[in-house]
Design a protein around this motif. Structure first.
Motif, PDB file in Angstrom:
ATOM      1  N   UNK A 187       0.830  -1.208   0.000  1.00 35.33           N
ATOM      2  CA  UNK A 187       0.000   0.000   0.000  1.00 35.33           C
ATOM      3  C   UNK A 187       0.863   1.255   0.000  1.00 35.33           C
ATOM      4  N   UNK A 188       1.925   1.246   0.800  1.00 36.06           N
ATOM      5  CA  UNK A 188       2.836   2.395   0.867  1.00 36.06           C
ATOM      6  C   UNK A 188       3.460   2.655  -0.503  1.00 36.06           C
ATOM      7  N   UNK A 189       3.877   1.590  -1.192  1.00 35.36           N
ATOM      8  CA  UNK A 189       4.463   1.763  -2.519  1.00 35.36           C
ATOM      9  C   UNK A 189       3.470   2.358  -3.499  1.00 35.36           C
ATOM     10  N   UNK A 190       2.216   1.911  -3.449  1.00 39.02           N
ATOM     11  CA  UNK A 190       1.194   2.441  -4.351  1.00 39.02           C
ATOM     12  C   UNK A 190       0.893   3.908  -4.041  1.00 39.02           C
ATOM     13  N   UNK A 191       0.774   4.244  -2.767  1.00 39.94           N
ATOM     14  CA  UNK A 191       0.524   5.639  -2.382  1.00 39.94           C
ATOM     15  C   UNK A 191       1.693   6.538  -2.790  1.00 39.94           C
ATOM     16  N   UNK A 192       2.897   6.030  -2.664  1.00 41.10           N
ATOM     17  CA  UNK A 192       4.075   6.814  -3.044  1.00 41.10           C
ATOM     18  C   UNK A 192       4.079   7.097  -4.541  1.00 41.10           C
ATOM     19  N   UNK A 193       3.707   6.097  -5.347  1.00 45.99           N
ATOM     20  CA  UNK A 193       3.637   6.319  -6.795  1.00 45.99           C
ATOM     21  C   UNK A 193       2.498   7.285  -7.146  1.00 45.99           C
ATOM     22  N   UNK A 194       1.394   7.196  -6.386  1.00 44.68           N
ATOM     23  CA  UNK A 194       0.272   8.098  -6.645  1.00 44.68           C
ATOM     24  C   UNK A 194       0.637   9.538  -6.329  1.00 44.68           C
ATOM     25  N   UNK A 195       1.504   9.729  -5.329  1.00 42.96           N
ATOM     26  CA  UNK A 195       1.881  11.080  -4.918  1.00 42.96           C
ATOM     27  C   UNK A 195       2.913  11.709  -5.841  1.00 42.96           C
ATOM     28  N   UNK A 196       3.578  10.912  -6.657  1.00 45.40           N
ATOM     29  CA  UNK A 196       4.602  11.445  -7.556  1.00 45.40           C
ATOM     30  C   UNK A 196       3.950  12.347  -8.595  1.00 45.40           C
ATOM     31  N   UNK A 197       4.480  13.542  -8.771  1.00 44.94           N
ATOM     32  CA  UNK A 197       3.891  14.496  -9.703  1.00 44.94           C
ATOM     33  C   UNK A 197       4.221  14.160 -11.145  1.00 44.94           C
ATOM     34  N   UNK A 198       5.444  13.749 -11.389  1.00 41.09           N
ATOM     35  CA  UNK A 198       5.853  13.459 -12.761  1.00 41.09           C
ATOM     36  C   UNK A 198       5.356  12.078 -13.162  1.00 41.09           C
ATOM     37  N   UNK A 199       4.906  11.919 -14.398  1.00 42.26           N
ATOM     38  CA  UNK A 199       4.482  10.584 -14.848  1.00 42.26           C
ATOM     39  C   UNK A 199       5.682   9.651 -14.917  1.00 42.26           C
ATOM     40  N   UNK A 200       5.459   8.332 -14.729  1.00 42.00           N
ATOM     41  CA  UNK A 200       6.571   7.401 -14.777  1.00 42.00           C
ATOM     42  C   UNK A 200       7.167   7.341 -16.165  1.00 42.00           C
ATOM     43  N   UNK A 201       8.463   7.044 -16.298  1.00 43.59           N
ATOM     44  CA  UNK A 201       9.073   6.920 -17.614  1.00 43.59           C
ATOM     45  C   UNK A 201       8.445   5.775 -18.390  1.00 43.59           C
ATOM     46  N   UNK A 202       8.583   5.847 -19.715  1.00 43.77           N
ATOM     47  CA  UNK A 202       8.022   4.779 -20.548  1.00 43.77           C
ATOM     48  C   UNK A 202       8.676   3.454 -20.218  1.00 43.77           C
ATOM     49  N   UNK A 203       7.873   2.380 -20.342  1.00 40.91           N
ATOM     50  CA  UNK A 203       8.371   1.059 -19.969  1.00 40.91           C
ATOM     51  C   UNK A 203       9.642   0.704 -20.707  1.00 40.91           C
ATOM     52  N   UNK A 204       9.785   1.161 -21.965  1.00 45.85           N
ATOM     53  CA  UNK A 204      10.959   0.806 -22.755  1.00 45.85           C
ATOM     54  C   UNK A 204      12.227   1.411 -22.194  1.00 45.85           C
ATOM     55  N   UNK A 205      12.099   2.530 -21.447  1.00 45.90           N
ATOM     56  CA  UNK A 205      13.283   3.199 -20.929  1.00 45.90           C
ATOM     57  C   UNK A 205      13.593   2.805 -19.499  1.00 45.90           C
ATOM     58  N   UNK A 206      12.779   1.955 -18.912  1.00 41.49           N
ATOM     59  CA  UNK A 206      12.977   1.543 -17.532  1.00 41.49           C
ATOM     60  C   UNK A 206      13.808   0.268 -17.487  1.00 41.49           C
ATOM     61  N   UNK A 207      14.845   0.268 -16.682  1.00 41.77           N
ATOM     62  CA  UNK A 207      15.643  -0.944 -16.520  1.00 41.77           C
ATOM     63  C   UNK A 207      14.790  -1.988 -15.821  1.00 41.77           C
ATOM     64  N   UNK A 208      14.545  -3.134 -16.455  1.00 39.74           N
ATOM     65  CA  UNK A 208      13.655  -4.129 -15.857  1.00 39.74           C
ATOM     66  C   UNK A 208      14.217  -4.687 -14.562  1.00 39.74           C
ATOM     67  N   UNK A 209      13.332  -4.877 -13.591  1.00 42.08           N
ATOM     68  CA  UNK A 209      13.753  -5.497 -12.332  1.00 42.08           C
ATOM     69  C   UNK A 209      14.018  -6.969 -12.570  1.00 42.08           C
ATOM     70  N   UNK A 210      14.899  -7.583 -11.774  1.00 42.99           N
ATOM     71  CA  UNK A 210      15.150  -9.017 -11.937  1.00 42.99           C
ATOM     72  C   UNK A 210      13.865  -9.808 -11.807  1.00 42.99           C
ATOM     73  N   UNK A 211      13.750 -10.853 -12.607  1.00 46.49           N
ATOM     74  CA  UNK A 211      12.520 -11.652 -12.605  1.00 46.49           C
ATOM     75  C   UNK A 211      12.234 -12.244 -11.234  1.00 46.49           C
ATOM     76  N   UNK A 212      13.298 -12.566 -10.489  1.00 51.49           N
ATOM     77  CA  UNK A 212      13.090 -13.215  -9.200  1.00 51.49           C
ATOM     78  C   UNK A 212      12.337 -12.298  -8.231  1.00 51.49           C
ATOM     79  N   UNK A 213      12.477 -11.001  -8.405  1.00 51.75           N
ATOM     80  CA  UNK A 213      11.772 -10.087  -7.502  1.00 51.75           C
ATOM     81  C   UNK A 213      10.265 -10.168  -7.712  1.00 51.75           C
TER      82      UNK A 213
END
Length: 211
Positions: free
Chosen positions: A92-118
């Motif tokens: 819930x904290x992670x979701x609220x933190x993303x909701x509070x961010x003013x800037x939109x998230x970067x495009x998925x193509x430019x985001x370094x993917x997290x390890x699959x194990x996570x």
């Protein structure tokens, strides 16, 4: 040689219950919504595999008596509840933190993917820290799908349960990571993340207070 045909009716009854439960919206679907929208199809499917694996671990645990022991030991069940509620609050904290961010998230193509194990571990942890899932598997095993069977029957049942769980959650993952849904997310990101945070917080509260 084990005659698996004698166990098929019990398997079918147990899988029917699992199909309905795994397809129903809940904390797992809320998690897949967040991962699918933010990370894409692959990570959401990986989390689905983690959820299915956690479900099988609980299945085997109840078959061998661990789930029954937890359900009878009040302190152990309370510990599982506390861990599960804390994990949901963290989501819930992670979701609220993303909701509070003013800037939109970067495009998925430019985001370094997290390890699959996570992603796998996130789905697995969500499932095995859910006391209601333990009670659910106790109820399923009361059907007696594997009663009288040996290791081969139990292994076959567990494998089938993994398939059913993965297909149900994987269907949610594919839907929630689809292009139209992600486009809608881009337009309403803050509201969606805030709603997700509220759902996770509500699930945590219900888990902590439910007796």
């Amino acid at each position: 040689m084990t005659d698996f045909t004698t166990f098929l009716p019990g398997f079918a009854a147990a899988y029917a219950i699992l199909l309905v439960a795994a397809s129903s919206p809940g904390p797992a679907v809320a998690m897949l919504l967040g991962i699918g929208l933010g990370q894409g199809r692959g990570p959401a499917l990986t989390a689905s595999a983690g959820i299915a694996t956690g479900s099988v671990v609980l299945n085997l645990g109840t078959i061998f008596g661990i789930g029954l022991l937890l359900s009878q030991a009040a302190w152990a069940m309370q510990a599982v509840r506390a861990i599960g509620a804390a994990y949901l609050l963290w989501l819930a904290w992670g979701a609220f933190r993303r909701a509070a961010a003013k800037a939109p998230p970067p495009r998925a193509a430019s985001v370094a993917p997290a390890p699959a194990w996570r992603h796998f571990a996130a789905g697995f942890a969500l499932q095995v820290t859910n006391p209601k899932a333990i009670v659910f598997w106790l109820a399923i095993n009361a059907v007696g799908a594997t009663q009288g069977g040996g290791a081969a029957v139990i292994a076959a049942f567990a494998f089938g349960a993994w398939i059913v769980s993965f297909l149900c959650h994987g269907a949610w993952a594919l839907l929630l990571s689809s292009a139209p849904v992600r486009a809608a997310y881009a337009r309403a990101r803050r509201g969606i993340e805030g709603t997700l945070g509220a759902f996770f917080a509500l699930f945590a509260l219900r888990l902590a207070l439910d007796r």
